[in-house]
Every structure is written in structure tokens, then in C-alpha cells.
Motif scaffolding. Structure first.
Motif, PDB file in Angstrom:
ATOM      1  N   LEU A 122       0.865  -1.197   0.136  1.00  0.00           N
ATOM      2  CA  LEU A 122       0.075   0.101   0.107  1.00  0.00           C
ATOM      3  C   LEU A 122       0.768   1.374  -0.027  1.00  0.00           C
ATOM      4  O   LEU A 122       1.922   1.283   0.899  1.00  0.00           O
ATOM      5  N   ASN A 198      -2.546  -7.019  -8.905  1.00  0.00           N
ATOM      6  CA  ASN A 198      -3.460  -6.751  -7.976  1.00  0.00           C
ATOM      7  C   ASN A 198      -3.167  -5.130  -8.210  1.00  0.00           C
ATOM      8  O   ASN A 198      -2.176  -4.592  -7.606  1.00  0.00           O
ATOM      9  N   ARG A 199      -4.432  -4.437  -8.325  1.00  0.00           N
ATOM     10  CA  ARG A 199      -4.407  -2.967  -8.558  1.00  0.00           C
ATOM     11  C   ARG A 199      -5.556  -2.436  -7.814  1.00  0.00           C
ATOM     12  O   ARG A 199      -6.840  -2.990  -7.459  1.00  0.00           O
ATOM     13  N   ASP A 200      -5.664  -1.241  -7.442  1.00  0.00           N
ATOM     14  CA  ASP A 200      -6.639  -0.434  -6.577  1.00  0.00           C
ATOM     15  C   ASP A 200      -7.754   0.224  -7.585  1.00  0.00           C
ATOM     16  O   ASP A 200      -7.394   1.506  -8.027  1.00  0.00           O
ATOM     17  N   TYR A 201      -8.919  -0.365  -7.804  1.00  0.00           N
ATOM     18  CA  TYR A 201      -9.833   0.233  -8.656  1.00  0.00           C
ATOM     19  C   TYR A 201     -10.855   0.863  -7.822  1.00  0.00           C
ATOM     20  O   TYR A 201     -11.552   0.484  -6.935  1.00  0.00           O
ATOM     21  N   ALA A 226      -8.886   6.356  -3.470  1.00  0.00           N
ATOM     22  CA  ALA A 226      -8.997   5.158  -4.061  1.00  0.00           C
ATOM     23  C   ALA A 226      -9.861   4.315  -3.296  1.00  0.00           C
ATOM     24  O   ALA A 226     -10.479   4.784  -2.346  1.00  0.00           O
ATOM     25  N   ASN A 227      -9.974   3.087  -3.445  1.00  0.00           N
ATOM     26  CA  ASN A 227     -10.636   2.094  -2.762  1.00  0.00           C
ATOM     27  C   ASN A 227      -9.984   1.532  -1.582  1.00  0.00           C
ATOM     28  O   ASN A 227     -10.479   1.293  -0.639  1.00  0.00           O
ATOM     29  N   GLY A 228      -9.008   1.315  -1.646  1.00  0.00           N
ATOM     30  CA  GLY A 228      -8.040   0.703  -0.538  1.00  0.00           C
ATOM     31  C   GLY A 228      -7.961  -0.659  -0.446  1.00  0.00           C
ATOM     32  O   GLY A 228      -7.400  -1.034   0.458  1.00  0.00           O
ATOM     33  N   LYS A 229      -8.732  -1.046  -1.443  1.00  0.00           N
ATOM     34  CA  LYS A 229      -8.730  -2.578  -1.489  1.00  0.00           C
ATOM     35  C   LYS A 229      -8.296  -3.156  -2.922  1.00  0.00           C
ATOM     36  O   LYS A 229      -9.223  -3.350  -3.651  1.00  0.00           O
ATOM     37  N   PRO A 230      -6.845  -3.384  -2.943  1.00  0.00           N
ATOM     38  CA  PRO A 230      -6.601  -4.064  -4.478  1.00  0.00           C
ATOM     39  C   PRO A 230      -7.313  -5.348  -4.674  1.00  0.00           C
ATOM     40  O   PRO A 230      -7.493  -6.053  -3.956  1.00  0.00           O
ATOM     41  N   GLY A 264      -1.568  -0.994  -3.916  1.00  0.00           N
ATOM     42  CA  GLY A 264      -2.670  -0.476  -3.724  1.00  0.00           C
ATOM     43  C   GLY A 264      -2.417   0.968  -2.773  1.00  0.00           C
ATOM     44  O   GLY A 264      -1.354   1.415  -2.487  1.00  0.00           O
TER      45      GLY A 264
END
Length: 297
Positions: A122, A198-201, A226-230, A264
Motif C-alpha cells: 500500500l 493486484n491493483r486498486d480500482y 482510491a478504494n483501499g482494497k486492491p 494499492g
């Protein structure tokens, strides 16, 4: 209460939603456009912000007390190497300078997750290293550093929203989610090159809502949007396929990625200081996005 808000890039991907949210909240919105204004409320001004004189005239005529600066040429991959980045930096400085000279009090600027040096895990606003590896990252970081210093000396309030991976209607760059959806709508195979990443969408309407919340919060400095959850790109692609009944048409590449596997955003500031959280789940955002693209066919 600050009430007269200038929004640059108002016809852009985030901007169109920011304008709608501000109007719903009762702000007097002065929005800039380059070619065609949106058919919404607000007061629209045709301004070429890469012509410094036009930006200055806009600020001097409107005299807004707040500025949400979203305008930039930010469609990948072209944006990473474009010389226009340096023009955006120079003209953004002039725009903000004249905004402050005209009595402006609050500035919020759109940054990007690309400003970070991408390292596994993160990324955190005040401890993760910045990147100057390409024109886009270097220009955004240069503007951000200047803004922080200028705000401290000149005595106005400034915040910088670093936006991570977006998805949703109106994507101008046919990014991963949009390309998969449009391929499946047209009964074609959809390709996801690096499924293991893994990416943060974050859904576009949520990103705009976070920007407005950041603006209203008075929070200063850099804040990750961001969402904070990759999510694993393979899972993201298969979720789209499931929602569209076309999982069998999604093809994954087997080339090993050259980037960190998990990247993330630490959203602690967004959650605790701005006091914002997403309204839409991943499935809700994808469903709305699929529906919009289906209507375009």
C-alpha cells in the motif's frame, strides 16, 4: 461558506460528475470546457487552459473563492511521455497564482497514483517515495511540490487528490474494464494481459464524490483517492464476465509481469480526515458501467 467554485476539466471523466455533485449541493459552479459544454446546469466558459492568457482572463472575470483543478491530458499511455505535461505544469501554476491574487481561498488539484514510485504493498502519502521517472509523474509531482510551498507562504488552503485506477462510464482511454466490457458486448474475446497483478480500482462516481468531500473537508496536503482494497486483475475480469454471462470469452496472458504484483493505496487520510467511504460496491459499479456501455451500442 465558500460558494463560487471554478472547475477546470469539467467535461472530463471525473469533472462531469464533480460538476453535478456541486450543483446538487447548491454551489455556484463556473465550469471550463474546450469544445462542447455539458447539458447540465452551471455557468460554462470556453477556455483553452494551455493558453495562459485565457486562464487568467477566466479567473479575473469569475473571481471564484474556490478552485477544483482537474484539467490535464491524462489518457494513458500517451500521457506518460507527452511534452504537454510541462505546459500543463506551467499554466496550472499561472492559473492558481492568479486565483490567489484575485482572493481565492481553497484549491483542490487532481493528482495521480503514478506520482508514486511503485513498490509492493500500500502506498502512503507521507512516506512512500515519489517518482520522476516519466513526464507525467515528474510534472504532476513538480506542480504538487510548488503548490504546497506556495500555499504555505501565500496563506491559502490547498489539497491534492492522488487518483488511483478508475473505471466507469465515459472512459476516454478504453482502459482495462472498458476494453473488456466493449469486447464482450461485441461478442469478441476480451484480453487481460497480466491477470496476476493486484491493483486498486475505484468507480468513477465514487472518485468524484471523494473529490467533493476532500474539497468540503478543508483537509490539506496529499490525499489518496482510491478504494483501499486492491483486486487481482484476473478476478476483476472474471467478475465482468460473470455479470455479462461471457466468462469463456476472457483470455489471460502468460507473460510474467515486470511491475510489483500488489499495489494499492493507503486510504487512512481519506477515511479518517476527509471522513469518506465508497458508496458503490465493485459489483454495483461494474453493473452500472456495463449498463452504460450497452446503451451506447
Amino acid at each position: 461558506m465558500m460558494h463560487k467554485v471554478a472547475v477546470t476539466g469539467a467535461t472530463g471523466w471525473i469533472g462531469r460528475y464533480v460538476v453535478a455533485l456541486l450543483l446538487d449541493k447548491g454551489y455556484e459552479v463556473h465550469a471550463t470546457y474546450r469544445q462542447t459544454p455539458l447539458a447540465t446546469g452551471g455557468i460554462w466558459h470556453r477556455v483553452n487552459l494551455l493558453n495562459g492568457d485565457e486562464g487568467v482572463k477566466f479567473i479575473k472575470s469569475v473571481k471564484p473563492d474556490s478552485l477544483i483543478h482537474l484539467a490535464w491530458d491524462a489518457v494513458p499511455p500517451q500521457c506518460y511521455r507527452s511534452l504537454a505535461n510541462y505546459e500543463w505544469t506551467r499554466n496550472s501554476m499561472a492559473l492558481i497564482h492568479h486565483f490567489v491574487q484575485c482572493g481565492g481561498q481553497r484549491v483542490v488539484v487532481a493528482g495521480t497514483g503514478a506520482e508514486y514510485r511503485w513498490e509492493e504493498g500500500l502506498l502512503t502519502e507521507n512516506s512512500s517515495p515519489d517518482s520522476f521517472a516519466n513526464a507525467y509523474a515528474a510534472s504532476k509531482n513538480s506542480l504538487r511540490i510548488w503548490l504546497e510551498s506556495y500555499a504555505q507562504i501565500a496563506g491559502f488552503s490547498a489539497a491534492w487528490g492522488r487518483v488511483f485506477h478508475l473505471f466507469g462510464p465515459h472512459d476516454p482511454g478504453n482502459r482495462l474494464v472498458a476494453s473488456i466490457i466493449t469486447s464482450l458486448i461485441n461478442k469478441r474475446e476480451a484480453f487481460c494481459k497480466f491477470g496476476d497483478l493486484n491493483r486498486d480500482y475505484i468507480y468513477i462516481e465514487d472518485a468524484a464524490d471523494a473529490f467533493v468531500a476532500l474539497f468540503e473537508s478543508g483537509c490539506e496536503g496529499t490525499v489518496n483517492i482510491a478504494n483501499g482494497k486492491p483486486i487481482q486483475l484476473k478476478q476483476l475480469a472474471l467478475q465482468i464476465g460473470t455479470l455479462m454471462g461471457s466468462e469463456d470469452k476472457i483470455i489471460f496472458g502468460n507473460e510474467p509481469p515486470k511491475e510489483p504484483i500488489i499495489i494499492g493505496a493507503d486510504v487512512g487520510r481519506l477515511r479518517d480526515e476527509v471522513r469518506w467511504k465508497p458508496r458503490f460496491s465493485l459489483v454495483e459499479g461494474l453493473t452500472r458501467t456495463i449498463g452504460w456501455y450497452a446503451e451506447q451500442e
